[in-house]
Design a protein around this motif. Sequence first.
Motif, PDB file in Angstrom:
ATOM      1  N   GLN A  95       0.827  -1.208   0.000  1.00  0.00           N
ATOM      2  CA  GLN A  95       0.000   0.000   0.000  1.00  0.00           C
ATOM      3  C   GLN A  95       0.859   1.254   0.000  1.00  0.00           C
ATOM      4  N   ILE A  96       1.996   1.208   0.710  1.00  0.00           N
ATOM      5  CA  ILE A  96       2.909   2.352   0.704  1.00  0.00           C
ATOM      6  C   ILE A  96       3.397   2.623  -0.718  1.00  0.00           C
ATOM      7  N   LEU A  97       3.688   1.566  -1.449  1.00  0.00           N
ATOM      8  CA  LEU A  97       4.158   1.703  -2.828  1.00  0.00           C
ATOM      9  C   LEU A  97       3.032   2.161  -3.754  1.00  0.00           C
ATOM     10  N   LEU A  98       1.840   1.609  -3.539  1.00  0.00           N
ATOM     11  CA  LEU A  98       0.689   2.011  -4.360  1.00  0.00           C
ATOM     12  C   LEU A  98       0.366   3.485  -4.152  1.00  0.00           C
ATOM     13  N   ASP A  99       0.477   3.953  -2.906  1.00  0.00           N
ATOM     14  CA  ASP A  99       0.199   5.355  -2.622  1.00  0.00           C
ATOM     15  C   ASP A  99       1.171   6.284  -3.346  1.00  0.00           C
ATOM     16  N   ARG A 100       2.344   5.765  -3.668  1.00  0.00           N
ATOM     17  CA  ARG A 100       3.347   6.531  -4.414  1.00  0.00           C
ATOM     18  C   ARG A 100       3.099   6.450  -5.923  1.00  0.00           C
ATOM     19  N   GLY A 101       2.106   5.644  -6.342  1.00  0.00           N
ATOM     20  CA  GLY A 101       1.803   5.500  -7.755  1.00  0.00           C
ATOM     21  C   GLY A 101       2.574   4.410  -8.448  1.00  0.00           C
ATOM     22  N   LEU A 102       3.189   3.500  -7.675  1.00  0.00           N
ATOM     23  CA  LEU A 102       3.973   2.418  -8.263  1.00  0.00           C
ATOM     24  C   LEU A 102       3.081   1.212  -8.563  1.00  0.00           C
ATOM     25  N   ASP A 103       3.534   0.398  -9.486  1.00  0.00           N
ATOM     26  CA  ASP A 103       2.817  -0.815  -9.882  1.00  0.00           C
ATOM     27  C   ASP A 103       3.171  -1.918  -8.885  1.00  0.00           C
ATOM     28  N   ALA A 104       2.516  -1.892  -7.721  1.00  0.00           N
ATOM     29  CA  ALA A 104       2.865  -2.798  -6.622  1.00  0.00           C
ATOM     30  C   ALA A 104       1.991  -4.038  -6.629  1.00  0.00           C
ATOM     31  N   ASN A 105       2.624  -5.191  -6.367  1.00  0.00           N
ATOM     32  CA  ASN A 105       1.943  -6.477  -6.375  1.00  0.00           C
ATOM     33  C   ASN A 105       2.328  -7.255  -5.119  1.00  0.00           C
ATOM     34  N   PHE A 106       1.395  -8.047  -4.605  1.00  0.00           N
ATOM     35  CA  PHE A 106       1.668  -8.878  -3.443  1.00  0.00           C
ATOM     36  C   PHE A 106       0.765 -10.103  -3.492  1.00  0.00           C
ATOM     37  N   PRO A 107       1.169 -11.197  -2.870  1.00  0.00           N
ATOM     38  CA  PRO A 107       0.341 -12.408  -2.902  1.00  0.00           C
ATOM     39  C   PRO A 107      -0.896 -12.259  -2.032  1.00  0.00           C
ATOM     40  N   ALA A 108      -2.032 -12.611  -2.586  1.00  0.00           N
ATOM     41  CA  ALA A 108      -3.280 -12.539  -1.823  1.00  0.00           C
ATOM     42  C   ALA A 108      -3.392 -13.697  -0.836  1.00  0.00           C
ATOM     43  N   ASP A 109      -2.769 -14.818  -1.160  1.00  0.00           N
ATOM     44  CA  ASP A 109      -2.817 -16.003  -0.308  1.00  0.00           C
ATOM     45  C   ASP A 109      -1.428 -16.267   0.254  1.00  0.00           C
ATOM     46  N   GLY A 110      -1.228 -15.921   1.514  1.00  0.00           N
ATOM     47  CA  GLY A 110       0.072 -16.111   2.147  1.00  0.00           C
ATOM     48  C   GLY A 110       0.856 -14.829   2.186  1.00  0.00           C
ATOM     49  N   ASP A 111       1.685 -14.696   3.219  1.00  0.00           N
ATOM     50  CA  ASP A 111       2.503 -13.491   3.342  1.00  0.00           C
ATOM     51  C   ASP A 111       3.929 -13.874   3.718  1.00  0.00           C
ATOM     52  N   ASP A 112       4.518 -14.724   2.864  1.00  0.00           N
ATOM     53  CA  ASP A 112       5.915 -15.089   3.038  1.00  0.00           C
ATOM     54  C   ASP A 112       6.584 -15.157   1.671  1.00  0.00           C
ATOM     55  N   SER A 113       7.880 -15.421   1.674  1.00  0.00           N
ATOM     56  CA  SER A 113       8.634 -15.433   0.419  1.00  0.00           C
ATOM     57  C   SER A 113       8.134 -16.503  -0.539  1.00  0.00           C
ATOM     58  N   GLU A 114       7.717 -17.636   0.011  1.00  0.00           N
ATOM     59  CA  GLU A 114       7.235 -18.721  -0.847  1.00  0.00           C
ATOM     60  C   GLU A 114       5.991 -18.288  -1.625  1.00  0.00           C
ATOM     61  N   ALA A 115       5.087 -17.605  -0.939  1.00  0.00           N
ATOM     62  CA  ALA A 115       3.889 -17.119  -1.627  1.00  0.00           C
ATOM     63  C   ALA A 115       4.250 -16.082  -2.677  1.00  0.00           C
ATOM     64  N   LEU A 116       5.198 -15.218  -2.345  1.00  0.00           N
ATOM     65  CA  LEU A 116       5.629 -14.192  -3.302  1.00  0.00           C
ATOM     66  C   LEU A 116       6.207 -14.826  -4.563  1.00  0.00           C
ATOM     67  N   LEU A 117       7.012 -15.867  -4.384  1.00  0.00           N
ATOM     68  CA  LEU A 117       7.671 -16.510  -5.523  1.00  0.00           C
ATOM     69  C   LEU A 117       6.686 -17.205  -6.452  1.00  0.00           C
ATOM     70  N   GLN A 118       5.478 -17.446  -5.977  1.00  0.00           N
ATOM     71  CA  GLN A 118       4.471 -18.094  -6.821  1.00  0.00           C
ATOM     72  C   GLN A 118       3.670 -17.104  -7.662  1.00  0.00           C
ATOM     73  N   LEU A 119       3.877 -15.813  -7.448  1.00  0.00           N
ATOM     74  CA  LEU A 119       3.120 -14.828  -8.220  1.00  0.00           C
ATOM     75  C   LEU A 119       3.483 -14.919  -9.707  1.00  0.00           C
ATOM     76  N   PRO A 120       2.513 -15.144 -10.585  1.00  0.00           N
ATOM     77  CA  PRO A 120       2.818 -15.223 -12.017  1.00  0.00           C
ATOM     78  C   PRO A 120       3.509 -13.967 -12.542  1.00  0.00           C
ATOM     79  N   ARG A 121       3.120 -12.811 -12.035  1.00  0.00           N
ATOM     80  CA  ARG A 121       3.718 -11.556 -12.510  1.00  0.00           C
ATOM     81  C   ARG A 121       5.211 -11.502 -12.185  1.00  0.00           C
ATOM     82  N   LEU A 122       5.577 -11.974 -11.008  1.00  0.00           N
ATOM     83  CA  LEU A 122       6.994 -11.977 -10.632  1.00  0.00           C
ATOM     84  C   LEU A 122       7.761 -12.994 -11.466  1.00  0.00           C
ATOM     85  N   ARG A 123       7.210 -14.175 -11.623  1.00  0.00           N
ATOM     86  CA  ARG A 123       7.906 -15.201 -12.399  1.00  0.00           C
ATOM     87  C   ARG A 123       8.076 -14.759 -13.847  1.00  0.00           C
ATOM     88  N   GLU A 124       7.082 -14.071 -14.368  1.00  0.00           N
ATOM     89  CA  GLU A 124       7.206 -13.550 -15.731  1.00  0.00           C
ATOM     90  C   GLU A 124       8.346 -12.536 -15.822  1.00  0.00           C
TER      91      GLU A 124
END
Length: 255
Positions: A95-124
């Motif tokens: 949200q801090i990044l979004l408030d700055r106008g950045l294209d910020a993404n985060f995993p909706a399911d889980g809040d750890d590195s493993e969940a982050l690494l599963q994001l299709p946008r990041l893997r792409e």
Amino acid sequence: MTGWRLLLTRPADDCTALAELLAGQGIFSSCLPLLEIAPLPVSATMRQTFADLPRCSAVIVVSKPAARIAVELLDSYGPASLAMPWFSVGAATAQILLDRGLDANFPADGDDSEALLQLPRLREAVTRADSQVLILRGEGGRELLAERLRELGASVEYLELYRRDLPAYPSDELPLRIEAERLSGLVVSSGQGFEHLRQLAGDAWPNIAQLPLFVPSPRVAELASAAGARTVVDCRGASAAALLTALREHPVPVL
């Protein structure tokens, strides 16, 4: 769940916010911040890194302090526009990044590195040819995220923006607080938070180690268990929701 009486150890502002949320659920908590965020002096490396951000395929921000400092550096040294995606583990950091106008993404399911690494946008972003990833964090921290990204073919660099100091407390502050407020559980949000807890406990650690300890990840759970903590609960995330779920699943100990 409402029988828990918890010691919270996050940085002061986060501690207060979590205490208010827990109070709304009928849970008593006591704030003893064990992490004091100290931004590092702005260096030539920091300035150059932010000026060169358009070269990055993705930027990962590991915490709210890192996000706040990054926004300040962007305003001072960053380019006029940034097209690459930004990523964080949790919604609050994003949200801090979004408030700055950045294209910020985060995993909706889980809040750890493993969940982050599963994001299709990041893997792409990281599997493109010559992908470069910048990780913004505090001093130290685990390398697992970078290792996994490199396995996917990305070039990864860190930029450290702050350190986490242990605030000054009397040597007996921790055991006295636990006894005076009849606390039945301890909460830490990071490996360094646990290290500071252990440091402040001093000679009282063997007794304090008997209390249930709620931690955010398997890594911190291993660290705490190796140090002698008797009952370690892995919340699988540092969010308030993760903590509440863990509290619901574990009975209050009889002291």
